[in-house]
Design a protein around this motif. Structure first.
Motif, PDB file in Angstrom:
ATOM      1  N   THR A 161      -7.448  -8.304   3.031  1.00 14.59           N
ATOM      2  CA  THR A 161      -7.132  -8.434   4.505  1.00 14.59           C
ATOM      3  C   THR A 161      -7.987  -9.591   4.923  1.00 14.59           C
ATOM      4  N   ARG A 162      -7.422 -10.408   5.931  1.00 18.59           N
ATOM      5  CA  ARG A 162      -7.955 -11.370   6.719  1.00 18.59           C
ATOM      6  C   ARG A 162      -7.955 -10.887   7.973  1.00 18.59           C
ATOM      7  N   GLN A 163      -9.014 -10.924   8.905  1.00 20.24           N
ATOM      8  CA  GLN A 163      -8.860 -10.588  10.272  1.00 20.24           C
ATOM      9  C   GLN A 163      -9.127 -11.710  10.999  1.00 20.24           C
ATOM     10  N   VAL A 164      -8.639 -11.966  12.320  1.00 15.82           N
ATOM     11  CA  VAL A 164      -8.743 -13.224  13.229  1.00 15.82           C
ATOM     12  C   VAL A 164      -9.022 -12.541  14.413  1.00 15.82           C
ATOM     13  N   LEU A 165      -9.482 -13.551  15.447  1.00 15.80           N
ATOM     14  CA  LEU A 165      -9.440 -13.362  16.774  1.00 15.80           C
ATOM     15  C   LEU A 165      -8.480 -12.318  17.360  1.00 15.80           C
ATOM     16  N   GLY A 166      -8.900 -11.282  17.897  1.00 19.91           N
ATOM     17  CA  GLY A 166      -7.877 -10.277  18.519  1.00 19.91           C
ATOM     18  C   GLY A 166      -7.693  -8.903  17.613  1.00 19.91           C
ATOM     19  N   ASN A 167      -8.144  -9.134  16.259  1.00 15.35           N
ATOM     20  CA  ASN A 167      -8.148  -7.924  15.622  1.00 15.35           C
ATOM     21  C   ASN A 167      -9.148  -6.862  16.039  1.00 15.35           C
ATOM     22  N   LYS A 168      -8.593  -5.652  15.995  1.00 16.21           N
ATOM     23  CA  LYS A 168      -9.503  -4.543  16.409  1.00 16.21           C
ATOM     24  C   LYS A 168      -9.657  -3.377  15.255  1.00 16.21           C
ATOM     25  N   ARG A 169     -10.624  -3.099  15.124  1.00 18.02           N
ATOM     26  CA  ARG A 169     -10.955  -1.957  14.122  1.00 18.02           C
ATOM     27  C   ARG A 169      -9.907  -0.602  14.285  1.00 18.02           C
ATOM     28  N   GLN A 170      -9.617  -0.079  13.362  1.00 21.27           N
ATOM     29  CA  GLN A 170      -8.372   1.044  13.324  1.00 21.27           C
ATOM     30  C   GLN A 170      -7.264   0.610  13.945  1.00 21.27           C
ATOM     31  N   LYS A 171      -6.752  -0.525  13.966  1.00 23.09           N
ATOM     32  CA  LYS A 171      -5.597  -0.885  14.551  1.00 23.09           C
ATOM     33  C   LYS A 171      -5.066  -1.981  13.980  1.00 23.09           C
ATOM     34  N   VAL A 172      -3.850  -2.096  13.554  1.00 25.78           N
ATOM     35  CA  VAL A 172      -3.120  -3.336  12.924  1.00 25.78           C
ATOM     36  C   VAL A 172      -2.848  -4.526  13.788  1.00 25.78           C
ATOM     37  N   GLY A 173      -3.098  -5.491  13.405  1.00 24.31           N
ATOM     38  CA  GLY A 173      -2.834  -6.514  14.035  1.00 24.31           C
ATOM     39  C   GLY A 173      -3.951  -7.722  13.899  1.00 24.31           C
ATOM     40  N   ASP A 174      -3.264  -8.929  14.290  1.00 26.18           N
ATOM     41  CA  ASP A 174      -4.250 -10.249  14.385  1.00 26.18           C
ATOM     42  C   ASP A 174      -4.855 -10.160  12.994  1.00 26.18           C
ATOM     43  N   GLU A 175      -3.941 -10.120  11.782  1.00 29.50           N
ATOM     44  CA  GLU A 175      -4.766 -10.111  10.428  1.00 29.50           C
ATOM     45  C   GLU A 175      -3.814 -10.307   9.546  1.00 29.50           C
ATOM     46  N   GLU A 176      -4.133 -10.451   8.155  1.00 30.35           N
ATOM     47  CA  GLU A 176      -3.045 -10.641   7.366  1.00 30.35           C
ATOM     48  C   GLU A 176      -3.551  -9.394   6.298  1.00 30.35           C
ATOM     49  N   ARG A 177      -2.541  -8.761   5.785  1.00 33.54           N
ATOM     50  CA  ARG A 177      -2.596  -7.603   4.826  1.00 33.54           C
ATOM     51  C   ARG A 177      -1.865  -7.736   3.499  1.00 33.54           C
ATOM     52  N   PHE A 178      -2.396  -7.788   2.453  1.00 33.52           N
ATOM     53  CA  PHE A 178      -1.893  -7.920   1.182  1.00 33.52           C
ATOM     54  C   PHE A 178      -2.194  -7.068   0.145  1.00 33.52           C
ATOM     55  N   GLY A 179      -1.254  -6.372  -0.494  1.00 37.89           N
ATOM     56  CA  GLY A 179      -1.638  -5.451  -1.539  1.00 37.89           C
ATOM     57  C   GLY A 179      -1.425  -4.116  -1.283  1.00 37.89           C
ATOM     58  N   VAL A 180      -2.086  -2.949  -1.795  1.00 37.54           N
ATOM     59  CA  VAL A 180      -1.624  -1.597  -1.423  1.00 37.54           C
ATOM     60  C   VAL A 180      -1.781  -1.559  -0.082  1.00 37.54           C
ATOM     61  N   VAL A 181      -0.905  -0.666   0.564  1.00 36.63           N
ATOM     62  CA  VAL A 181      -0.646  -0.226   2.133  1.00 36.63           C
ATOM     63  C   VAL A 181      -1.748   0.776   2.341  1.00 36.63           C
ATOM     64  N   GLN A 182      -2.724   0.392   3.136  1.00 36.46           N
ATOM     65  CA  GLN A 182      -3.837   1.062   3.824  1.00 36.46           C
ATOM     66  C   GLN A 182      -3.854   1.149   5.494  1.00 36.46           C
ATOM     67  N   ARG A 183      -3.626   2.259   6.006  1.00 42.95           N
ATOM     68  CA  ARG A 183      -3.658   2.485   7.345  1.00 42.95           C
ATOM     69  C   ARG A 183      -4.802   3.437   7.767  1.00 42.95           C
ATOM     70  N   PRO A 184      -5.259   3.125   9.003  1.00 39.56           N
ATOM     71  CA  PRO A 184      -6.203   3.892   9.472  1.00 39.56           C
ATOM     72  C   PRO A 184      -5.427   5.250   9.842  1.00 39.56           C
ATOM     73  N   GLY A 185      -6.214   6.546   9.283  1.00 36.87           N
ATOM     74  CA  GLY A 185      -5.582   7.796   9.474  1.00 36.87           C
ATOM     75  C   GLY A 185      -4.274   8.151   8.942  1.00 36.87           C
ATOM     76  N   ALA A 186      -3.897   7.355   7.866  1.00 40.25           N
ATOM     77  CA  ALA A 186      -2.939   7.714   7.348  1.00 40.25           C
ATOM     78  C   ALA A 186      -3.302   8.560   6.033  1.00 40.25           C
ATOM     79  N   LEU A 187      -2.159   8.904   5.403  1.00 42.16           N
ATOM     80  CA  LEU A 187      -2.580   9.759   4.285  1.00 42.16           C
ATOM     81  C   LEU A 187      -3.620   9.506   3.234  1.00 42.16           C
ATOM     82  N   ASN A 188      -4.620  10.379   3.135  1.00 41.33           N
ATOM     83  CA  ASN A 188      -5.810  10.120   2.321  1.00 41.33           C
ATOM     84  C   ASN A 188      -5.576  10.645   1.010  1.00 41.33           C
TER      85      ASN A 188
END
Ligand SMILES: [Fe+2]
Length: 404
Positions: A161-188
């Protein structure tokens, strides 16, 4: 100076009783205090407390290390007051560490060549600076190698992942995500062989979903408007559930959403798992979708509010009209050309009704018969009233087809 000579010099210089100064003693650290940075060590039969000695500790900079319990060290005493301090760390386990590295997969204890530097913690957090200029940073499962020889930076991790200005913790956005899908609060779920539970998304149990996601939101006057949201691979929503095609209802392989300057008004391109491609443009896209082939032929194909194909020889489709223009000849080829229009005009400004051929033939037949059968009572006299001259019927004229 020899150590003994140095000690006696210090003793004289500071006028300290001789029993306060001694040669360094070996000791073993038995506990540490992270708040006070003091250690308790055992030397001989006694235990004592002393401040920790870091490799370097300046007013605003440092190289700090908290020693592990069981670390062997040398305890010396200050000449002026006899206070103990750690003068060196040493290990008698170097040879066995190499063995463990081989036999017990403690791979991070590598043999060093001249000039090489290696830093490590028990959790396999490791920084290795090689003699040839390569830097290797390892964090358990993940690693980053800056290859000096290969001219390559190699980052290994299930998810990048690479996060930039505007990215918030626990939220998808203002970032680049490459690889295994991980989401806050998703299936553990757990990685195979790992005890740590992570917010991993599975495509089906035991198979991890993989994505390449890029998201940027505007920091401009309308803050928060999505500039672009691209997802490909296994396409998942922010919530960690699959995103389906708005057109086909199938899972997606790719979706790109481009935001306009109006929140929520977007252009969307999709590819689904069956290979269907759809492009959806908002009402504000006046120019629509254009495909141009430049050079001889000069084909331009526009799908807009008015559909235009090949601007030189154009077909223009609007919601109510089809306009077909040719620079030379327009040819329609096929088994049947059927124009079902209520009015057909042949030629520009066509205004004269076309003749219905069968009605014309019927009337011409009647006329020929009349010509062959009528008679005159005398030469030059008008024809007898019977049979009467056949009159052309008005229905002979088409009310649908007009000609010029
Ligand atoms: Fe006649």
């Amino acid at each position: 100076l020899p150590i003994g000579k140095e000690i006696s010099n210090q003793q004289r210089a500071n006028n300290i009783p001789s029993d306060m100064i001694s040669r360094a003693n070996s000791a073993v650290i038995s506990s540490i205090n992270g708040q006070t940075e003091e250690i308790i060590y055992r030397s001989g039969g006694t235990g004592s407390v002393t401040p920790l000695t870091h490799p370097y500790l300046g007013p605003n900079s440092w190289i700090r290390v908290m020693p592990e319990r069981g670390t062997k060290c040398m305890i010396s005493r200050r000449a002026e007051d006899g206070e103990p301090y750690i003068s060196a760390y040493f290990s008698e386990a170097t040879a066995s560490n190499y063995t463990k590295a081989t036999d017990e997969s403690r791979f991070y204890y590598k043999s060093l060549r001249e000039g090489e530097i290696d830093l490590a913690t028990p959790g396999i957090a490791n920084v290795f600076l090689s003699r040839r200029g390569t830097v290797e940073i390892r964090g358990g499962l993940t690693s980053l190698k800056l290859h000096s020889d290969g001219g390559e930076i190699q980052a290994r991790s299930p998810t990048h992942t690479r996060q930039v200005l505007g990215n918030k913790r626990q939220k998808v956005g203002d970032e680049e995500r490459f690889g295994v899908v991980q989401r806050p609060g998703a299936l553990n779920v757990k990685f195979p062989g790992q005890s740590t539970i992570r917010n991993i998304v599975e495509t089906i149990p035991t198979f991890f979903a993989k994505e390449y996601l890029r998201h940027l939101s505007s920091d401009g006057p309308i803050a928060g408007v999505t500039l672009v949201d691209h997802r490909e691979g296994d396409v998942y929503q922010d919530s960690g559930i699959p995103l389906l095609s708005a057109t086909t209802g199938r899972k997606l392989r790719s979706i790109t959403k481009y935001g306009t300057e109006v929140p929520g008004i977007i252009t969307t391109t999709e590819v689904d798992v069956d290979g269907n491609i759809s492009v959806s443009l908002p009402a504000s896209a006046i120019q629509g979708l254009q495909v141009s082939v430049n050079g001889p032929g000069n084909v331009k194909f526009t799908v807009g509010k008015d559909f235009v194909a090949n601007v030189l020889k154009s077909i223009i489709l609007t919601s109510t009209t089809i306009d077909l223009k040719a620079s030379a000849t327009t040819t329609a080829t096929g088994p049947l050309l059927h124009a079902k229009n209520a009015l057909i005009q042949l030629g520009s400004n066509a205004s004269s009704p076309a003749i219905k051929g069968d009605a014309l033939m019927t009337w011409l037949g009647l006329l020929v018969t009349w010509l062959g059968t009528h008679s005159h009572p005398s030469s030059g006299a008008p024809p007898l009233p019977a049979p009467p001259i056949p009159v052309p019927p008005a229905t002979m004229l088409s009310s649908v087809v007009l000609i010029k």
